[in-house]
Structures are given as structure tokens and as C-alpha cells.
Design an enzyme around this catalytic site. Structure first.
Site, PDB file in Angstrom:
ATOM      1  N   ASP A 280       0.834  -1.208   0.000  1.00 33.81           N
ATOM      2  CA  ASP A 280       0.000   0.000   0.000  1.00 33.81           C
ATOM      3  C   ASP A 280       0.873   1.265   0.000  1.00 33.81           C
ATOM      4  OD1 ASP A 280      -2.711   1.177   0.399  1.00 33.81           O
ATOM      5  OD2 ASP A 280      -1.830   1.884   2.277  1.00 33.81           O
TER       6      ASP A 280
ATOM      7  N   GLU B  46       1.551  -0.111  -4.889  1.00 31.34           N
ATOM      8  CA  GLU B  46       0.628   0.969  -5.257  1.00 31.34           C
ATOM      9  C   GLU B  46       1.437   2.270  -5.324  1.00 31.34           C
ATOM     10  OE1 GLU B  46      -3.372   3.268  -3.576  1.00 31.34           O
ATOM     11  OE2 GLU B  46      -1.785   2.603  -2.236  1.00 31.34           O
TER      12      GLU B  46
END
Ligand code: MG
Length: 755
Positions: free
Chosen positions: A457, A499
């Protein structure tokens, strides 16, 4: 005598011939017989001419064709006449029919044939699936809203396990699970413990059972790992805040004076944030014991423009909250407590207090916090002193009014309940306590539980959008995890996708750190293509892949998706146009790279973030009755105009032309052919014409090329194909060919095997 004999013989022969022919009454004249000419009519495929049947008849007759493509006129006549025959253009194979002319007694048939148009309608004939999956397609799954097994309305591990056949039928070979750890939110990106699983989802044994069952079907499991920040309820953070000497203080980015410390270059894991293209802010926090336990008297002075609170120890009886108050204390876990107005502008109450963070004064009893209603400690002020008036601040930046401890600040990129983790100087981040602690957790999931990879993330924000620092961090992280992965017996490398939510030019640089990142520019390219501007699609996607390989030769894996849990739904972006949604699926699943399907995309879910992120994270509607539907996982925030029987898995499985079945067909194709599942994508000059709406490319594995052609126009479109169209293996919509001309229906797609 001799002449008489000749006459008699001739008369006898005449009588004999007459009586042996029609059944005329001897001695009367024969009727005129119905006859037609010619007996056959042959048309060419595009023949527009009229052909004539001559009719010889004595009385009334009718003319009738055997098929609606044969047009006759007139349909009836009387006596000698003619019938005009014409045919509709033939776009199929050779065909035959007839025209029947009939009077009261007999009928005559004229056969009518029409040549083939030379058009071959494409009927896909895929090879049977060998059982060995070729695809790297991955399904992004939200644990909390995928499937509920125990009736609490929240998705769980057993729910996912019960739906593995569904996922298998989509052809996916991996699942990216939303964070599985304990959390204080529904979305779980604020991790309270990296080492355990969220009990709402089940036990660790349930998680392991899911992984094993997925592996049996050839489906890998990727965990979502949140490296940039933890949750504020993580015990590391709580300990760091409660104890000035806590060794977890190093796990986060703390400063007693951020402005001065940043200017002096003392904050390694921050480096100027907003001035450096970063984001986030510093949040005030009390380090040490901020709370109080015991009986206190509160007196709020609201008489002047500056407001004060004076707190004293008390032996008087504790009071209950004033239900008709106009001023309140927000304190401990008690919530709002109403004060009593004892004189004009003076508000008081005596309370038994149990708070570990202090209190605030409020001028509103609303559950939300209307602007200007919160009164707290001025920024930088210390704790209050009992018995002394404490000045209140309602500037918006005011902090908790504490009874002890000292003020400090911590940094977060996203929000106060997600404090950023601190990995120290990036040049030796792997030696930082936070890195070691998180890595040890990752070891557990790789080693003890058998996970196959991670989705990382917010990797841009680990070092505040500083590419070199982030890339080095990711290299260290990847190498560390890969070493552990190999140590437990894997011969291939661990999968990891980041990401790095940036444009392609910046995102591609992250491939130096990890083998894969999501290509966030892909959806724009795909959306443009299915909107009818498709001619640059293939070259754009090929370029994405080539650029990633250039950064990481030999081991780059480009991850493509339409949208994810943080974006408006693809179907909303496409105006809920089902033909476009189907074609987008076919294009994603025939392109190179590693495709990701986001939960609900395969059902055509729509939704935007306008009313909350929950509306793009909708639970799966498994059957028409809504069983196993994990509505509580998104706090019941669902669009019921969408989430109904019609969009359910049950309904779509029963509909051969549903979007779900398009995903299943094209997903399966990717597992059947190595060229599609694992081949390389290249642009092609084998397809020309058709204008801007045509996207065509080759997918090749070894010497097994496949030709992929999509017509993204809302109208029929014809292209010229300069290679032999041997065997069609997939078709969306309609397609036909005649010679080297391939005609595709609106939003139609076709794949040919060329070997
Ligand atoms: Mg449940």
C-alpha cells in the site's frame, strides 16, 4: 384399298396415342395443360435482377415462394401469364428454395438457388482447457464484503473459501486480499497488529485453510501489506504515546518542534513533506499520562470573548449530565456530558472522571463536530493545572486539554488515525526497528502460512514521494521477503506489486525496487479505446510493458486494472454501457501484462465515491435472495437500486450473454492459450483499415502467435487482414469474413489462433 388401309392404321394409332395419354373423354378436345418455363432459376449472391417464369394455363393459378428471401409477383393469375422472381442479397452460404405455380388440378415447381456470398460467419472453436492454468489474472477481493459464512453480515475467510469455485471459473490464478489484520476501521488500512488476523474474519487456522484450499485450485494468495503507516490503535503507537521512554518511539515520526526539526534536517523519514511534493500533516499528541481518574469539578466561564475552564478536585456528590444543556464536556469514553448554567455565562458540573486522554469543551451536542464548536487547549500549551483558569482555544487546531504529560507531534501522510511508520535514513532503512518488526511479521505470513506475495500500500509515501528513497526501501524489502520465500522451498521469486499511484513516467521508476506496480495510466487508455478511439491502445500498452522491462530487465510484471477500491467504478466511468463493459473485459483479458479484476467488476457493479468509499466496495450479491451477502462489511452503505436480484451471480449465471459469462469465457481463454496467458504483446501491421475504432495486436508465446482484433465502434466495421485467419477461438458480438475482409459487429472482438 391400299390407301384406305393406311388411313385406318393412322386413325387407330391416333386413338391409341390419345387413350394412352391424358384421361380425356374420347371424342372431346384435350384441355390446355399448366406448364412453366424455365424449370430452374439461379441467382448470384448479390443478384438484384428480376427473372421471369412463363406460365401457360387455361384457368386461374397461384404463385408461391418457399422462403421469405424469394419474392414473387404477382401471386396469382388467370390463363397464360408470367411471374417475376427476385431474391434478397445473400450474406450467408449457398441456399436453395422454390416457387410453386398451381392451378385447380396440378402444380409445377421451379427450383431457385442462390450462390454463397463467400461470407463466413465466425463461430469460435477454442481448444479444450488442458487443466494447466496459463493465466496470471488476479482478483482483487475485499475480505469484509466478499462473502459472509456465519451470518454476521461481515465477510470472512470461510466465506471466501466457500466461493473458490466461483473465482476458479473466472480463470484467476491469484487473489489480492484486502488487509487481513486487526483494525479499527471497516476498510482495514489502519493496521492494529501486523502479526495476527482480524477475528471478525476468522482465526489464523481459517486463514491457513483458505490458503491451502486456494492452492489446491492453482490460486495464489497475496496479502495487502500497509508499510507506510499503522493504525493509531496499534499497541506500538499507544505505547509510544503513553511512555516517553518507550522503544516504540522510534517506530514513528515524532517531534516536539516539527518546524525547527525539519529545518535542521533532523527528521529522516519526512524531509519537508509538502515542500517536497509530499502530503500529510503533523498531529499534536500528549506523551505520557494525559488523563485523570477521580472526582472533579468543572467550571466553564463563557462571559467574555475569551473562554476559560477551571478544574478542581471535589468531594461534592457527582452529578448526572444535564439533558437540556447548552454547553458540554467531551470527556474520556463518556462522550458528551451536559453542563448546568449556574449563573449567566457560567457552566458547571461535578463528575467522576475516568479519561486517559483528557477532555474538550463543546458548544454543540451534534454527533458530527460542526466548525467552531470545539474548544480545547491552544497549540503548544501544556497540561492544565488544577485550580487555575485554563484558557480555551477554538481555532480548529486546538488540542486535547490534558491533566499531565507533555505535548509532542507525530506525522501522518493520510490522517491522524494512521501515523506514519519511521524507517530512519533510507540508506540504511533495513536496520530500523520498524523495518525489522514489520519484516518479521511478513516472515510469519510467508513461512508459517504460505502466502505467495504482497500488495504494498501507498509506497510513494514511505519516504514522502522521494523516488530514490522509496525505491531503495522497496529493494531492501523485496530482497528480504524473497530470501525468506526461497528459504521455505520456492524456486520462483515471490510476487510483489506496489501501489505507486503516479503517472507512468514516475511510476515506472519503482520497478527498480519491486517486480510489479499497478499501471494507473492503463484505465485511461482502455476507457479511451472502448469509447471508440482505439487505434493507439496496443502501442500504448506495449510501451507500458517495454518501459517496465527497461527498468527491470527479465523480471518486470506489468499489473493492469480498470479501477480499484479507491476509484469510481469502471461501469460508472463507462456510463453503465454493457456493450462497452463487455469489451473492456475482453480487451483487458487479451492484453499483455498481469490483469486484475476488481470485486464486482465482473458483475457490472457501478458506484462512485461521492457518498463515501463504501459505494465502490459493494458486497457480492450471490443469489437472488441475497444469502451470504456481506452488507455489514460496508456498514450497510449500499446502493439498493443496484444490489438486487437482477445483478446477482445467480441471475447472471443463468443468462448466457451476461457480463459475468463474458468474464468467465475470456478468463478461461487466457488459461487455455499460453500466448494469451503468458505471451508477449506486440503491435501488428497484419490488420489495416477500419479507422480509429480498431485495436489489433499479436500475443505470442514461442512460435504460437494469436491475433487479437477489437472493433470499438458502435457500428459495424470492416478491416483487411493480411495473415490467414485460421481458427477463431473467441468471439464477443459478431464477426464474419470474406476473403481477407473481416467484418466485426458493434463493440465486437475476435481472437484467431495463427499456428
Ligand atoms: Mg462473517
Amino acid at each position: 384399298m391400299k390407301r384406305y388401309l393406311h388411313f385406318a392404321l393412322a386413325a387407330l394409332l391416333f386413338l391409341c396415342v390419345s387413350s394412352c395419354g391424358e384421361k380425356d373423354v374420347p371424342g372431346t378436345l384435350p384441355e390446355v395443360q399448366l406448364s412453366v418455363s424455365p424449370e430452374t432459376l439461379a441467382f448470384e449472391s448479390a443478384d438484384k435482377s428480376n427473372k421471369i417464369i412463363s406460365v401457360t394455363a387455361e384457368g386461374p393459378w397461384t404463385a408461391k415462394s418457399s422462403a421469405d428471401w424469394i419474392i414473387v409477383s404477382p401471386a396469382s393469375g388467370n390463363g397464360n401469364g408470367s411471374v417475376t422472381v427476385s431474391v434478397a442479397e445473400n450474406s450467408n452460404s449457398e441456399r436453395s428454395g422454390s416457387v410453386t405455380i398451381a392451378d385447380a388440378k396440378i402444380s409445377k415447381t421451379v427450383s431457385v438457388t442462390q450462390e454463397s456470398s463467400g461470407v463466413n460467419w465466425i463461430v469460435p472453436a477454442p481448444d479444450p482447457f488442458s487443466g494447466r492454468k496459463m493465466s496470471s489474472a488476479t482478483y482483487q477481493l475485499l475480505i469484509y464484503s466478499f462473502a459472509d459464512s456465519d451470518g454476521d453480515g461481515i465477510g470472512d475467510f470461510k466465506g471466501i473459501q466457500s466461493k473458490l469455485d466461483y473465482l476458479d471459473a473466472l480463470g484467476v490464478t491469484a487473489l489480492w486480499l484486502s488487509p487481513a489484520h486487526p483494525t479499527s476501521s471497516y476498510h482495514a488500512y489502519d493496521v492494529d497488529d501486523y502479526r495476527t488476523v482480524n477475528p471478525l474474519y476468522g482465526s489464523e487456522d481459517d486463514f491457513k485453510a483458505l490458503i491451502d484450499a486456494a492452492h489446491e485450485r492453482g490460486i495464489a494468495i497475496y496479502m495487502d501489506f500497509v508499510l507506510n503507516h499503522s493504525g493509531s490503535n496499534n499497541r506500538w503507537f499507544k505505547d509510544a504515546c503513553s511512555d516517553p521512554e518507550s522503544h516504540y518511539r522510534d517506530y514513528y515520526v515524532f517531534s516536539d518542534n516539527p518546524t525547527a526539526d525539519v529545518a535542521a534536517g533532523k527528521i529522516d523519514n519526512y524531509a519537508g513533506a509538502k515542500n517536497n511534493g509530499g502530503m500529510g500533516e503533523w498531529h499534536e499528541i500528549t506523551i505520557g499520562e494525559a488523563g485523570y481518574w477521580g472526582r472533579l469539578h468543572f467550571k466553564v466561564d463563557w462571559t467574555g470573548s475569551t473562554k476559560y475552564v477551571t478544574v478542581t478536585e471535589s468531594k461534592e456528590a457527582a452529578q448526572k449530565s444535564n439533558p437540556s444543556a447548552t454547553k458540554w464536556l467531551w470527556i474520556g469514553s463518556s462522550g458528551n456530558v451536559g453542563l448546568y448554567e449556574t449563573a449567566s455565562g457560567i457552566f458547571e458540573i461535578t463528575l467522576d472522571v475516568d479519561t486517559d486522554w483528557g477532555f474538550l469543551v463543546r458548544s454543540s451536542n451534534s454527533d458530527s463536530w460542526p466548525a467552531g464548536t470545539k474548544y480545547g487547549a491552544p497549540s503548544g500549551s501544556g497540561p492544565l493545572k488544577l485550580g487555575e483558569a485554563f484558557k480555551l482555544d477554538n481555532s480548529g487546531s486546538c488540542g486535547d486539554i490534558t491533566f499531565g504529560g507533555s505535548k509532542s507531534y507525530y506525522f501522518s501522510s493520510f490522517s491522524g488515525d494512521m501515523p506514519d511508520l519511521n524507517y530512519g535514513k533510507y540508506t540504511d532503512c533495513e536496520t530500523s526497528p520498524a523495518f525489522k518488526a514489520i519484516a518479521a511479521s511478513a516472515d510469519h505470513w510467508i513461512d508459517d502460512c504460505g502466502v505467495d506475495g504482497f500488495r504494498l500500500d501507498a509506497v510513494l509515501w514511505i519516504y514522502q514521494n522521494q523516488t530514490d528513497a522509496n525505491v531503495r526501501f522497496l529493494q531492501q524489502w523485496y530482497d528480504r521477503c524473497n530470501t525468506v520465500y526461497h528459504a521455505v522451498g520456492h524456486t520462483e521469486d515471490i510476487f510483489m506489486v506496489g501501489e505507486a499511484w503516479e503517472n507512468h513516467g514516475k511510476e515506472k521508476l519503482y520497478y527498480k525496487g519491486i517486480p510489479s506496480c499497478f499501471e494507473f495510466d492503463y484505465w485511461g487508455a482502455l476507457k479511451t479505446a472502448v469509447g471508440g478511439n482505439a487505434s493507439n491502445y496496443a502501442s500504448t500498452v506495449v510501451k507500458f510493458i517495454e518501459d517496465h522491462f527497461a527498468q527491470r530487465p527479465g523480471s518486470a510484471i506489468t499489473s493492469f486494472h480498470m479501477t480499484n477500491h479507491d476509484q469510481d467504478r469502471a461501469a460508472s466511468d463507462l456510463g453503465k454501457n454493457l456493450a462497452k463493459e463487455k469489451q473492456a473485459a475482453a480487451m483487458l483479458l487479451t492484453s499483455g501484462g498481469k490483469p486484475f479484476i476488481y470485486q464486482g467488476e465482473e458483475l457490472g457493479y457501478w458506484g462512485t465515491k461521492a457518498n463515501g468509499d463504501e459505494y465502490v466496495r459493494t458486497p457480492i450479491m450471490w443469489d437472488k435472495a441475497g444469502r451470504d451477502c456481506a452488507r455489514r462489511g460496508v456498514n450497510n452503505k449500499v446502493d439498493n437500486s443496484m444490489l438486487n436480484a437482477e445483478i446477482s451471480v445467480e441471475a447472471q449465471l443463468a443468462n448466457e450473454s451476461s457480463l459475468l459469462n463474458v468474464y468467465r469465457t475470456w478468463g478461461s481463454l487466457r488459461n487455455t492459450y499460453r500466448a494469451l496467458g503468458n505471451g508477449s504483446m506486440s503491435t501488428t501491421s497484419a490488420v489495416s483499415g477500419g479507422g480509429n475504432a480498431i485495436a489489433a495486436w499479436m500475443m505470442t508465446f514461442d512460435l504460437e502467435p494469436m491475433l487479437v482484433i477489437h472493433n470499438c465502434a458502435g457500428l459495424e466495421n470492416t478491416v483487411t487482414v493480411s495473415v490467414s485467419m485460421d481458427k477463431p477461438v473467441a468471439l464477443l458480438g459478431t464477426a464474419s469474413y470474406k476473403g481477407d475482409k473481416l467484418t466485426l459487429g458493434p463493440h465486437s472482438s475476435v481472437v484467431f489462433k495463427l499456428y
